[in-house]
Design an enzyme around this catalytic site. Structure first.
Site, PDB file in Angstrom:
ATOM      1  N   ASN A 219       0.733  -0.964  -0.010  1.00  0.00           N
ATOM      2  CA  ASN A 219      -0.116   0.016  -0.095  1.00  0.00           C
ATOM      3  C   ASN A 219       1.094   1.265   0.258  1.00  0.00           C
ATOM      4  O   ASN A 219       1.576   1.507   1.033  1.00  0.00           O
ATOM      5  CB  ASN A 219      -0.923   0.097   1.309  1.00  0.00           C
TER       6      ASN A 219
ATOM      7  N   LYS B  10      -0.016   4.198  -0.239  1.00  0.00           N
ATOM      8  CA  LYS B  10      -0.597   5.458   0.315  1.00  0.00           C
ATOM      9  C   LYS B  10      -0.339   6.513  -0.544  1.00  0.00           C
ATOM     10  O   LYS B  10      -0.559   6.485  -1.731  1.00  0.00           O
ATOM     11  CB  LYS B  10      -0.063   5.678   1.759  1.00  0.00           C
TER      12      LYS B  10
ATOM     13  N   HIS C  25      -9.539   1.274   4.945  1.00  0.00           N
ATOM     14  CA  HIS C  25      -8.160   1.351   5.705  1.00  0.00           C
ATOM     15  C   HIS C  25      -8.388   2.573   6.923  1.00  0.00           C
ATOM     16  O   HIS C  25      -9.091   3.504   6.652  1.00  0.00           O
ATOM     17  CB  HIS C  25      -7.174   1.950   5.019  1.00  0.00           C
TER      18      HIS C  25
ATOM     19  N   GLU D 191      -6.694   5.020   8.017  1.00  0.00           N
ATOM     20  CA  GLU D 191      -6.514   6.382   7.630  1.00  0.00           C
ATOM     21  C   GLU D 191      -7.428   6.978   6.826  1.00  0.00           C
ATOM     22  O   GLU D 191      -7.567   8.182   7.024  1.00  0.00           O
ATOM     23  CB  GLU D 191      -5.354   6.427   6.635  1.00  0.00           C
TER      24      GLU D 191
ATOM     25  N   GLU E 194      -5.291  -4.676  11.071  1.00  0.00           N
ATOM     26  CA  GLU E 194      -4.241  -3.839  11.181  1.00  0.00           C
ATOM     27  C   GLU E 194      -4.536  -2.864  12.355  1.00  0.00           C
ATOM     28  O   GLU E 194      -5.274  -1.843  12.470  1.00  0.00           O
ATOM     29  CB  GLU E 194      -4.236  -2.905   9.903  1.00  0.00           C
TER      30      GLU E 194
ATOM     31  N   GLY F 293       2.830   2.110  10.713  1.00  0.00           N
ATOM     32  CA  GLY F 293       3.983   2.909  10.572  1.00  0.00           C
ATOM     33  C   GLY F 293       4.747   3.317  11.879  1.00  0.00           C
ATOM     34  O   GLY F 293       5.592   4.299  11.928  1.00  0.00           O
TER      35      GLY F 293
ATOM     36  N   SER G 180       3.485  -2.348  10.224  1.00  0.00           N
ATOM     37  CA  SER G 180       5.009  -2.577  10.569  1.00  0.00           C
ATOM     38  C   SER G 180       5.579  -4.047  10.358  1.00  0.00           C
ATOM     39  O   SER G 180       6.514  -4.388  10.862  1.00  0.00           O
ATOM     40  CB  SER G 180       5.286  -2.109  12.244  1.00  0.00           C
TER      41      SER G 180
ATOM     42  N   GLY H 258       2.817  -1.313   4.170  1.00  0.00           N
ATOM     43  CA  GLY H 258       2.778   0.169   3.888  1.00  0.00           C
ATOM     44  C   GLY H 258       4.389   0.437   3.665  1.00  0.00           C
ATOM     45  O   GLY H 258       4.613   0.305   2.516  1.00  0.00           O
TER      46      GLY H 258
HETATM   47  P1  PGA Z   1       3.132   0.087   7.553  1.00  0.00           P
HETATM   48  O1  PGA Z   1       1.227   0.308   7.072  1.00  0.00           O
HETATM   49  O2  PGA Z   1       3.397  -1.313   6.919  1.00  0.00           O
HETATM   50  O3  PGA Z   1       3.742   1.308   7.152  1.00  0.00           O
HETATM   51  O4  PGA Z   1       2.837   0.140   9.187  1.00  0.00           O
HETATM   52  C1  PGA Z   1       0.533  -0.772   6.935  1.00  0.00           C
HETATM   53  C2  PGA Z   1      -0.855  -0.104   6.461  1.00  0.00           C
HETATM   54  O5  PGA Z   1      -1.238   0.960   7.071  1.00  0.00           O
HETATM   55  O6  PGA Z   1      -1.310  -0.792   5.707  1.00  0.00           O
END
Ligand code: PGA
Length: 246
Positions: free
Chosen positions: A10, A12, A93, A95, A161, A167, A206, A227
């Site tokens: 992803n 983003k 998601h 976000e 998630e 992140g 992560s 991500g």
């Molecule tokens: P990350 O994000 O791997 O940077 O923690 C995962 C995601 O939001 O899908």
């Protein structure tokens, strides 16, 4: 039941035309690991160029509008994503649930629209840190799943998630991941009967090359939504290789 692992990236709001070379390297690695399904969800504006760059590789979107068409300025319909060559989309998601205030009902409508158009759908659920600390994570995420599920499970995957793990470099314990995935599997079977066994449940938050083996070894972890570590082929390919081992 054996489920093929799915490793989905992803990007983003990252990625310009020059970054397509990362996807070319990732697609080449995916072709060398045919036992794993690999996909990359890129910004909508990059989908068509990514598809042209790697026509045999699965390119996806990060969101879709629930309506077929209409007066929705700035939004993208499932038919438009299919038209651009996308094979899948993420919905729900955190976000978007947080930043765009998307409700469970909205997420369910988006998942339904994506599936109806022929896209694979990765539906995200996950708890905040206060919910985790209060000991309510499993009940909260199970309820979120129930309220967001479309009527049809074909081509559906779930991504668990935890918001506090996205992140941040923080990852739940393998026991916590196992407990959550097992609870989500039960909810899927309650909703879809035996077909609920075929729905893949990805872990996201992560995931890196250094922790992927441990995460993929957990029961009912059928892949990852990645991500930060999906932006560079050098970081993402070790996760594909871990999935091929696991
Ligand atoms: P990350 O994000 O791997 O940077 O923690 C995962 C995601 O939001 O899908």
């Amino acid at each position: 039941m054996t489920r093929r692992k799915l490793v989905a990236g992803n990007w983003k709001m990252h990625g310009l035309a020059a970054d397509l070379r990362e996807i070319e390297a990732i697609a080449a690695a995916a072709a060398q690991n045919p036992e794993v399904d690999v996909a990359m969800c890129v910004p909508a504006i990059l989908i068509e160029r990514a598809v042209r760059a790697v026509p045999r590789f699965a390119i996806g979107a990060q969101d879709v509008h629930h309506a077929e068409k209409g007066a929705h300025t700035g939004c993208t319909s499932a038919a438009m994503l299919v038209d651009a060559g996308a094979r899948l989309t993420i919905v729900g998601h955190s976000e978007r649930r947080e930043g765009q205030r998307e409700s469970d009902d909205e997420v369910r409508a988006k998942a339904t629209a994506g599936l109806a158009a022929g896209l694979d759908v990765i539906l995200c659920v996950g708890e905040s840190l206060p919910v985790r600390e209060a000991g309510d994570a499993v009940a909260t995420v199970a309820a979120q799943l129930d309220a967001s599920l479309p009527a049809n499970s074909e081509r559906l995957a779930i991504a668990y998630e935890p918001i506090w793990a996205i992140g941040t470099g923080k990852v739940p314990t393998v026991d916590d991941i196992a407990a959550m995935h097992s609870a989500l599997r039960s909810r899927l079977v309650a909703a879809f009967g035996a077909s609920g066994q075929a729905v893949r449940i990805l872990y996201g938050g992560s995931v890196k090359g250094s922790n992927a083996d441990e995460i993929f070894a957990v029961a009912d972890v059928d892949g990852a939504l990645v991500g930060g570590a999906s932006l560079a082929a050098a970081d993402f390919i070790p996760i594909i290789e871990a999935a091929a081992r696991g």
